[in-house]
Design an enzyme around this catalytic site. Structure first.
Site, short mmCIF file in Angstrom:
data_model
loop_
_atom_site.label_atom_id
_atom_site.label_comp_id
_atom_site.label_asym_id
_atom_site.label_seq_id
_atom_site.Cartn_x
_atom_site.Cartn_y
_atom_site.Cartn_z
N ALA A 157 11.74 4.79 5.69
CA ALA A 157 10.65 5.08 6.62
C ALA A 157 9.91 3.79 6.95
CB ALA A 157 9.70 6.12 6.02
N ALA A 158 10.58 2.64 6.77
CA ALA A 158 9.93 1.35 6.97
C ALA A 158 10.35 0.71 8.29
CB ALA A 158 10.24 0.42 5.79
N ASP A 188 13.89 7.68 9.02
CA ASP A 188 12.81 7.91 9.96
C ASP A 188 12.76 6.83 11.04
OD1 ASP A 188 10.32 9.36 10.72
OD2 ASP A 188 9.35 7.48 10.17
N ALA A 205 6.97 9.60 10.12
CA ALA A 205 6.56 9.65 8.72
C ALA A 205 5.06 9.52 8.52
CB ALA A 205 7.30 8.58 7.92
N ALA A 206 4.40 8.73 9.35
CA ALA A 206 2.96 8.52 9.18
C ALA A 206 2.13 9.31 10.18
CB ALA A 206 2.63 7.03 9.31
N ARG A 224 0.83 -1.22 0.00
CA ARG A 224 0.00 0.00 0.00
C ARG A 224 0.86 1.26 0.00
NH1 ARG A 224 -1.72 2.98 4.18
NH2 ARG A 224 -1.04 1.39 5.65
N GLU A 233 15.38 3.20 19.10
CA GLU A 233 14.78 4.53 19.00
C GLU A 233 14.58 5.12 20.39
OE1 GLU A 233 11.28 4.14 16.54
OE2 GLU A 233 12.52 3.95 14.75
N HIS A 290 10.69 8.91 13.72
CA HIS A 290 9.66 7.91 13.47
C HIS A 290 8.28 8.58 13.37
CE1 HIS A 290 8.82 3.35 13.99
NE2 HIS A 290 7.98 3.90 13.12
#
Length: 175
Positions: free
Chosen positions: A100-101, A126, A152-153, A21, A131, A150
């Site tokens: 960004a995964a 990202d 990106a979304a 997606r 982290e 982290h």
């Protein structure tokens, strides 16, 4: 001291690793900038990729052809540490890498060395294995690397959609 954003995307090749997606959404946006798009994903058919205007290639071809590589895949035995000294050696000189995964997709030490050598022009990161990344992380403070936390979304619209999707899942389960 900053990153040079005078790059023109038109005519450049974006390699998308993982054509789910998010990979497909990135593809649509890249095509709007008149980029050529190649993707490597063993679970997607060439017809699906071509219907969106991209080309399905194997991973080594993606590395060789791409001016930008954007990672959108999960961690598996095959993808863990996939961006490393060996894969970077197959890439175009001056490639830019976007992750960004999942943090574990990149061997951070190998990427840092390639940036310092000038083999990789830069990276946008990202996600990290740890982290937030520790201050001595090899990419922290390195010229040509953009860091985000982290996020990106984490746009307002994305958070609303997550809530809508969760509510729909509950409705579907109850009906």
């Amino acid at each position: 001291d900053g990153v040079d954003f005078t790059i023109t995307e038109r005519g450049k090749t974006l390699g998308i690793v993982g054509f789910g997606r998010i990979g497909r959404a990135v593809c649509k946006r890249a095509l709007a900038f008149e980029m050529d798009v190649v993707t490597a994903d063993p679970y997607i058919s060439a017809d699906v990729v071509e219907d969106l205007g991209a080309k399905l290639v194997d991973l080594d071809d993606l590395y060789a052809q791409s001016d930008f590589i954007s990672l959108h895949t999960v961690i598996t035995d095959e993808t863990n540490g996939m961006i490393n000294a060996e894969s970077i050696a197959k890439m175009k000189p001056g490639v830019r890498i976007i992750n960004a995964a999942r943090g574990g997709l990149i061997n951070d030490e190998d990427l840092a060395a390639a940036i310092k050598e000038g083999r990789v022009a830069g990276a946008a990161v990202d996600v990290y294995v740890e982290e937030p990344p520790p201050p001595n992380h090899p990419l922290v403070g390195l010229h040509g690397v953009i860091h985000t936390a982290h996020l990106a979304a984490s746009t307002g619209d994305a958070q609303i959609q997550v809530g809508v999707d969760a509510a729909q899942e509950v409705i579907d389960a109850l009906t």
